[in-house]
Write a protein that holds these residues in place. Structure first.
Motif: not given
Ligand SMILES: [Zn+2]
Length: 587
Positions: A478-497
């Protein structure tokens, strides 16, 4: 309505502050509409290391310089690469006359396979070695257009459009044939000095200074120059000093020598192999990319060795330890590189043993300190000796420090200076270098990605307009299909579960049919937190049962209530903000 998720996310986001500059005016305001204007726009490389890409534009043409990628940061989990945003260029692709590639490093060529079709496959101008590296990379990407590449070298010129021509000149860097660019435009010469360092002869005199002075004497309107090491004191360590130190170190080693460096440091690789021959050792290359780069450099005649100077790694066992020198990747402690495989006993051909000398011939890139420490520990535990550049000067960076920057500025004598390549801090240090040699501070333009410098014969102005430049992320295919929202989710998941609540409702009455199910991943261990889980279960039950009559059949309403109230409850009890994922099943 306060969204627990969104407010949680704001805790994680590291803000980059851009202080709005008052529009920078110098000399006179451009009122004469007929006066030529060149727009200079950096699309990447000015707020990060990597993703180098910039272009100039006038009425009928656009010339792009470099198309690099950036490796992921802590704030972009799971991302493979970040590439320049080419939306603006895409919309004007019929104006694009050339893509100039300054050298073959990935932070300058890596995004090519992702953008060429979108840009209308413009002609690429680059050196022979970069051309081979670009073509080799194309093999990994299906459905690529056939690239039209013009190979250029020091002194070559080309006419790119009615009023823009280009001349190329050599720069010293860690890969052969790195090119500087003189863009001859109606406003004057714009010179782009990409990654470089000065090389000094034995008397300390800078080699090639006269070439740069000749370009300076032609008149330089604007100098665009890299800033990666602009805040470091001193001048470049000559590659000859590095080679001498490496040779001394090699000569002392009794057993095998294993040198770790970057696959892209082709010049260094060649020198190491030469020393090996001189000391009667055979060189073995471990690592696919390093082997491929060596092959390219040999095919083009940049590196020449005696016949069996380099042997296949499969033959390693045929030679005595004191006759062996291995060069491999992974001096940064990269988990999947050769050196780490050797250190952890996973390498097919090389097992660490007492008497081995490991030489890490590259300084540690910030952020990799922990990984390098583990690497060194692993090797030492197995009885090997480990040498690193901080202990002995066995590494010279490909990027010139302060004194190199000042020398280039003195040779070029530009009217305006735009420091590029590197974080603001590094570029600001480069501004001081220019001021130190007597340039007026206001003639140094500090841009960020997407900002536009408008150049006329008499002025250089930062425009109020901007070009879209937010990062484009590549994740798998995927090129460009990971945007701010997906990234934000990944950050929360990796930090807080996360915590999932499954609510089963009667489709007709909206009544709860069974106790809500609770699932937790990376937040709390359910078995050890029965009480909290029960409380969450009770609260979810309560929320659903107390929903107003009119809303009982609206699952989205139920979800947002659960998200908000459970989010607030969990924060109050744990001071953590896991991702709350309510699932409503209607049966
Ligand atoms: Zn480079």
């Amino acid at each position: 309505m306060a969204d627990a998720l969104a407010s949680g996310a704001s805790d994680h986001k590291v803000m980059r502050v851009r202080i709005p500059l008052s529009t920078h005016r110098h000399k006179k305001i451009n009122t004469n509409m007929k006066e030529p204007i060149i727009k200079y726009v950096p699309l990447g490389g000015l707020e990060e290391i990597g993703r180098n890409c910039m272009f100039i534009e006038n009425e009928d043409s656009i010339v792009i310089m470099d198309m690099g990628l950036q490796f992921p940061e802590d704030s972009t989990p799971g991302i493979d690469y970040i590439i320049p945003n080419i939306k603006y260029l895409e919309s004007k692709k019929e104006k694009i006359r050339a893509l100039i590639i300054t050298h073959g490093h990935y932070d300058h060529i890596g995004a090519i396979p992702y953008v060429m079709t979108k840009l209308g496959n413009p002609t690429i101008y680059t050196s022979a070695i970069a051309r081979e590296m670009i073509l080799k990379r194309q093999d990994d990407f299906p459905n690529q257009p056939k690239l039209n590449i013009v190979t250029v070298k020091n002194g070559d010129t080309a006419k790119l459009s009615a009023d823009i021509a280009v001349e190329f000149f050599d720069l010293d860097h860690t890969i052969p044939d790195t090119l500087g660019v003189v863009l001859k435009t109606p406003v004057g010469n714009i010179v782009h000095v990409t990654d470089f360092r000065f090389d000094y002869d034995d008397t300390g005199k800078p080699i090639a200074y006269d070439t740069f002075k000749r370009i300076g004497d032609m008149g330089v309107h604007t100098l665009i120059m890299e800033s990666t090491a602009a805040e470091k004191e001193g001048q470049s360590v000559s590659e000859r000093v590095v080679i001498k130190n490496l040779e001394d170190l090699f000569a002392k080693a009794k057993g095998r020598i294993i040198v770790g460096t970057f696959a892209s440091m082709i010049t260094r690789l060649g020198e190491i192999i030469k020393i090996a021959s001189k000391l009667g050792r055979k060189a073995f290359i471990a690592g696919f990319s390093m082997k491929a780069n060596l092959q390219i450099a040999q095919n083009l005649g940049y590196l020449k060795f005696e016949k069996d100077a380099v042997l296949p790694i499969e033959d390693l066992h045929k030679y005595k330890d004191e006759k062996v020198l291995i060069v491999c990747t992974g001096a940064q402690g990269e988990s999947n590189a050769q050196l780490m495989k050797i250190a952890t006993g996973q390498h097919r051909f090389i097992t660490t043993k007492a008497g081995d000398s490991f030489i890490l011939s590259s300084s540690i890139v910030p952020g990799n300190e922990g990984a390098v420490q583990i690497l060194k520990d692993n090797l030492s535990r197995q009885g090997a000796r480990v040498f690193q550049s901080s202990h002995i000067d066995i590494h010279s960076s490909g990027h010139g420090p302060k004194e190199d920057m000042k020398l280039m500025l003195q040779a070029m004598k530009p009217t305006y200076f735009i420091p590029v390549h590197g974080y603001y801090f590094m570029r600001a240090a480069n501004r001081e270098n220019a001021v130190d040699i007597g340039m007026p501070r206001e003639n140094v333009l500090m841009l960020d990605n997407g900002m536009i410098a408008e150049l006329t014969p008499e002025s250089a102005v930062i425009s109020k307009d901007q070009v879209e430049s937010y990062m484009v992320m590549v994740d798998g295919l995927g090129v460009g299909d990971v945007g701010e929202v997906v990234l934000r989710d990944r950050l929360i998941l990796s930090d807080e579960g996360m915590m999932v609540m499954i609510v089963t409702l009667d489709r007709k009455t909206g009544k709860l049919l069974k106790k809500p199910d609770i699932i937790s991943r990376g937040f709390i261990y359910l078995k050890d937190n029965q009480e909290l889980v029960e409380e969450v279960r009770r609260k979810v039950k309560n929320i659903v049962e107390k929903m107003p009559e009119t809303q009982t059949l609206d699952p989205e309403f139920a979800k947002s209530l659960i998200r908000d109230q459970i989010g607030a409850f969990l924060y109050q009890r744990t001071k953590r903000r896991p991702m709350i994922l309510p699932v409503v099943i209607e049966v």
